[in-house]
Design an enzyme around this catalytic site. Structure first.
Site, PDB file in Angstrom:
ATOM      1  N   HIS A 116       1.609   2.532  -1.181  1.00  0.00           N
ATOM      2  CA  HIS A 116       2.571   3.276  -1.997  1.00  0.00           C
ATOM      3  C   HIS A 116       2.366   2.963  -3.472  1.00  0.00           C
ATOM      4  CE1 HIS A 116       4.322  -0.595  -0.604  1.00  0.00           C
ATOM      5  NE2 HIS A 116       4.577  -0.735  -1.892  1.00  0.00           N
ATOM      6  N   ASP A 214      -1.513  -5.212   0.697  1.00  0.00           N
ATOM      7  CA  ASP A 214      -0.066  -5.188   0.895  1.00  0.00           C
ATOM      8  C   ASP A 214       0.316  -4.137   1.929  1.00  0.00           C
ATOM      9  OD1 ASP A 214       2.684  -5.902  -0.164  1.00  0.00           O
ATOM     10  OD2 ASP A 214       2.670  -3.746  -0.534  1.00  0.00           O
ATOM     11  N   GLU A 221       0.690   8.331   9.180  1.00  0.00           N
ATOM     12  CA  GLU A 221       1.869   8.701   9.971  1.00  0.00           C
ATOM     13  C   GLU A 221       1.426   9.664  11.067  1.00  0.00           C
ATOM     14  OE1 GLU A 221       1.791   9.423   6.505  1.00  0.00           O
ATOM     15  OE2 GLU A 221       2.499   7.389   6.129  1.00  0.00           O
ATOM     16  N   GLU A 256      -1.840  -8.006   4.947  1.00  0.00           N
ATOM     17  CA  GLU A 256      -0.432  -8.317   5.184  1.00  0.00           C
ATOM     18  C   GLU A 256       0.062  -7.357   6.257  1.00  0.00           C
ATOM     19  OE1 GLU A 256       4.084  -8.364   3.423  1.00  0.00           O
ATOM     20  OE2 GLU A 256       2.725  -6.700   3.083  1.00  0.00           O
TER      21      GLU A 256
HETATM   22  C1  GLC Z   1       5.180  -6.456   0.882  1.00  0.00           C
HETATM   23  C2  GLC Z   1       5.518  -7.442  -0.210  1.00  0.00           C
HETATM   24  C3  GLC Z   1       6.944  -7.264  -0.635  1.00  0.00           C
HETATM   25  C4  GLC Z   1       7.141  -5.847  -1.103  1.00  0.00           C
HETATM   26  C5  GLC Z   1       6.704  -4.856  -0.040  1.00  0.00           C
HETATM   27  C6  GLC Z   1       6.654  -3.455  -0.579  1.00  0.00           C
HETATM   28  O1  GLC Z   1       5.908  -6.705   2.031  1.00  0.00           O
HETATM   29  O2  GLC Z   1       5.269  -8.732   0.225  1.00  0.00           O
HETATM   30  O3  GLC Z   1       7.284  -8.167  -1.651  1.00  0.00           O
HETATM   31  O4  GLC Z   1       8.476  -5.636  -1.445  1.00  0.00           O
HETATM   32  O5  GLC Z   1       5.414  -5.152   0.431  1.00  0.00           O
HETATM   33  O6  GLC Z   1       5.598  -3.326  -1.492  1.00  0.00           O
END
Ligand code: GLC
Ligand code: CA
Length: 806
Positions: A116, A214, A221, A256
């Site tokens: 995003h 991230d 989707e 992540e």
């Molecule tokens: C990840 C980050 C978090 C953030 C989210 C949206 O989870 O660690 O801090 O708010 O992404 O970007």
């Protein structure tokens, strides 16, 4: 004499897998150090604090987003991917920081937010105005109704009611997995992928070592799914990996993906997706295990964790910049975690707990050490969150996750030493809590019993042992309060035993398969009784105590057949014995070799640790070295550390037998013996040449320098200089060069005058005839700052004119 131990560099070859042996430190530029007193941390401030991070011992820095951003999600709402947020400095400041970090051997990992952008990003502003169906509009995900993808969960459930938000400008709903000011990019659009790959190139070309991806499970989707971990998302990541591998081998991608182990493991692909991924479910289970005083949650989750493809590695952590997420636990487990760790509802946010490590654990030093010991010994690369190394507190009245994002506390000065600004101007207030307000780096640096020093020692310990790269095997005793496991990699084995309970415990470990191994406790270096197949190994542990044992193959007792020399594995010849794993093996071999030597002064004392302080190449500038002159730092169980001078030479195993080899180097082009080169003619010649030609050879932390006297030319010219070893005496080893010169190698190096050499020099200057005259010396000068191994007098080695008549 203070003799700082300097480690040898990690050299190419192993460098590609740097992240497997890394210790990562996560920090926010904004929260770390403010250089211009505007109340906001910046890159210059961070650069000034790199010495601290190097001293802490971490090897890689992960920086939270530092790009231009409206900061409504602390920078994860990016408005421009190719610039630096002006509040943190300029692109020049960033590049300087990157160079300074690399100069210190610190890798740098930055954020890549693929999922995003901020709604202020130019792409979104363009998209909402572009005609529906145009490529510009299609940078994001639009819909006429908010009803698509109803199975996708809402992640920020305290803040958002839907994953769709109406945009009046576009006249349509846009899709977002996080805040409604963070529209999701549309990965169906090939233009999006192209733009993102360009951004990757931009930062990797600049020299960034790794990218944290991230929120990576949500790229695509599909109706009828929860829109997480879709095959299309994995395809996109494989394409990214190919792209990076082709252009930037050795860089790292860290996913992540807050998912259960079997879903998270998919982010490694077949070794063709991400190099690393966070192990989210392990984290709450470390907290559960210590609170329940039961190893079950930990052992269970690791048993559910599939093996990883070659070259892949988990990243593990206790706390980070987000809430302590409780998404990857059962409802019951979540209730339990809330009850025991977040009784105050104010401490809860979304599906988690917004607290730092120390307050979570009631600021109990024993428990803090215990969980950090787990972090540093369980499988995965540990990630330490800034401030947790000193036990910083939090402030959950600050809103969102700012509880854990407050300024780093450096000293007792204004604003905790973070900034000289008016305290009211700080981006967030410094922790002022009576218990945690006084926590700071300066105070802990000056107390060797502080948490900071404990962390430094433990990080150092972790880095010395490659076993932490390897397998894990649990020893399941009857006592469930005790967690015991063996980590193993190549020849190294480490046994970890931890008491998860607040009461003293004893444990009987089944060690049948480890019969005969001798445990050495790694913090105090005490030898424990050997493990035996005959009976269980009994240990007693105090409350929250833990042991780390290296398991050694026992030393042969006097009378046993001569033990074979220890082996060093190196596919890289000479260089390999100074690289990470090789170096550890060399240091272990030296710890066995030194006590056997006549010249080793500390015979009566026990060696705690041997490290190669420096190594200087000997021999012709080009081609194979004939050896290395090494400075060996020896830590003893009592008394001051000592430094010894040791020339290393190599012999083919089948050349001539050697009566006291240091080690055998295996791999590459056949086995060679590593031997003390003090009586090696080629080494002796190379040393003499250094002096004669006034040459300098650089090592890692200093340099060797030949200093000839005028007499040397006369003594050397036209004489037969065939070297002949004269043997070793109490403190030195000598070699004669023909009739005219004797070379003495002083074994114990001191920062100061060598009395014998100084006396010789003095007397010869006064014209005394019957003492040996110094014809030249070899000195070792430490790089700036550190004491030199020759303060005023000659240094490690000197050549003399033989004493007349004597
Ligand atoms: C990840 C980050 C978090 C953030 C989210 C949206 O989870 O660690 O801090 O708010 O992404 O970007
Ligand atoms: Ca600033």
């Amino acid at each position: 004499m203070s003799m700082p131990t300097v480690r040898m560099p990690v050299v190419a070859g192993e460098a590609e897998h740097w992240y497997q042996d890394a210790v990562i430190y996560e920090l926010h530029v904004r929260s770390f150090a403010d250089s211009n007193d505007d109340g906001i941390g910046d890159f210059r401030g961070l650069t000034q604090r790199l010495d601290y991070l190097q001293d802490l011992g971490v090897t890689a820095l992960w920086l939270l987003p530092f790009y231009p951003s409206p900061l409504r999600d602390d920078g994860y709402d990016i408005a421009n991917y190719r610039a630096i947020n002006p509040a943190y400095g300029t692109m020049r400041d960033f590049k300087r920081f990157l160079r300074a970090a690399h100069d210190r051997g610190l890798r740098v990992i930055t954020e890549l937010v693929l999922n995003h952008t901020s709604d202020e990003h130019a792409w979104f502003q363009r998209a909402r105005r572009a005609p529906a169906g145009s490529p510009e509009r299609d940078f994001y995900v639009w819909s006429d109704t908010p009803d698509l993808y109803p199975e996708a969960r809402i992640i920020f459930q305290d803040f958002e009611a839907s994953n769709w938000t109406w945009d009046p400008v576009a006249g349509a709903y846009f899709w977002h997995r996080f805040y409604s000011h963070q529209p999701d990019l549309n990965w169906e659009n090939p233009e999006v992928e192209r733009e993102m790959f360009d951004i990757v190139d931009y930062w990797l070309e600049m020299g960034v070592d790794g990218l944290r991806l991230d929120a990576v499970p949500y790229l695509f989707e599909r109706e009828g799914t929860n829109c997480e971990n879709l095959p299309e998302t994995h395809q996109a990541l494989k394409a990214l990996r190919r792209h990076v591998d082709e252009r930037f081998p050795g860089r790292m991608l860290l996913a992540e993906a807050n998912q259960w182990p079997e879903d998270a493991v998919a982010y490694f692909g077949d070794g063709d997706e991400c190099h690393m991924a966070f192990h989210f479910p392990l984290m709450p289970r470390m907290f559960m295990s210590v609170r329940m005083e039961d190893r079950y949650p930990l052992v269970d989750i690791l048993a559910q964790t599939p093996p990883l493809p070659e070259g892949s590695q988990w990243a593990i952590f206790l706390r980070n910049h987000d809430e302590l997420t409780l998404e990857m636990v059962t409802d019951e487990e979540r209730d339990y975690m809330y009850r025991v760790y977040a009784e105050d509802p104010q401490a809860r946010i979304n599906l988690g707990i917004r607290r730092r490590l120390a307050p979570l654990l009631g600021n109990d030093r024993r428990v803090i050490e215990l969980v950090n010991a787990l972090l540093l010994t369980l499988p995965g690369t540990p990630v330490i969150y800034y401030g947790d190394e000193i036990g910083m507190g939090d402030n959950f009245y600050l809103g969102d996750r700012n509880a854990v994002r407050t300024p780093m506390q450096w000293s007792g000065d204004r604003n905790g030493g973070f900034s000289r600004a008016n305290p009211q101007r700080l981006f967030l207030p410094v922790i002022a809590d009576p218990e945690y307000g006084a926590v700071n780096v300066e105070a802990q640096q000056s107390n060797a019993s502080s948490l900071l020093w404990w962390m430094k020692r433990m990080i150092g310990l972790r880095k010395r042992h490659t076993a932490f790269r390897g397998s894990i095997e649990f020893l399941l005793s009857e006592n469930r309060h005790v967690l015991a496991f063996v980590r193993e990699y190549e020849e190294e084995r480490i046994l970890v035993v931890a008491n998860l309970s607040r009461r003293a415990q004893y444990v009987e470990l089944d060690v049948r398969h480890l019969d005969g191994l001798v445990p050495e406790e790694l913090i105090g270096h005490t030898e424990f009784p050997p493990l035996s197949a005959e009976r269980p190994y009994v240990l007693t542990l105090g409350p929250h105590d833990f042991f780390l044992f290296a398991l050694h193959v026992p030393e042969p007792r006097p009378g046993d057949a001569a033990a074979p020399p220890p082996a060093i594995r190196s596919s890289n010849g000479w260089a390999g014995v100074f690289e990470r794993r090789g170096r550890t093996q060399l240091e272990e071999a030296l710890a066995k070799h030194l006590p056997r030597q006549r010249w080793f002064a500390a015979k009566s004392r026990k060696i705690r640790r041997v490290s190669v302080g420096d190594a200087m190449r000997l021999g012709p500038v080009r081609g194979e070295p004939v050896g290395y002159l090494c400075l060996i730092d020896v830590e003893l169980t009592d008394g001051e550390p000592e430094t010894y001078v040791l020339p290393l030479a190599a012999r083919r195993v089948d050349d001539a037998p050697h009566d006291d080899p240091i080690a055998v180097v295996r791999g590459g082009e056949g086995d060679v013996l590593l031997v003390d080169g003090a009586d090696d003619p080629a080494v002796a010649r190379a040393l003499l040449e250094l002096i004669r030609r006034r040459r300098r050879v650089a090592g890692r932390s200093g340099s060797l320098e030949g200093v000839p006297e005028r007499s040397l030319r006369r003594l050397a010219a036209g004489h037969d200089l065939t070297p002949a070893p004269l043997g070793a005496e109490q403190s030195n080893s000598s070699i004669a060069f023909g009739q005219g010169l004797i070379m003495k190698l002083f074994r114990k190096a001191e920062a100061g005058t060598n009395p014998e050499a100084e006396l010789g020099g003095l007397l010869s200057a006064k014209g005394f005839e019957h003492v040996p005259r110094t014809a030249g010396v070899l000195e070792y000068r430490r790089a700036k700052g550190a004491p030199s191994l020759r303060a005023q007098g000659p240094g490690l080695l000197m050549v003399n004119e033989p004493q007349v008549g004597g």
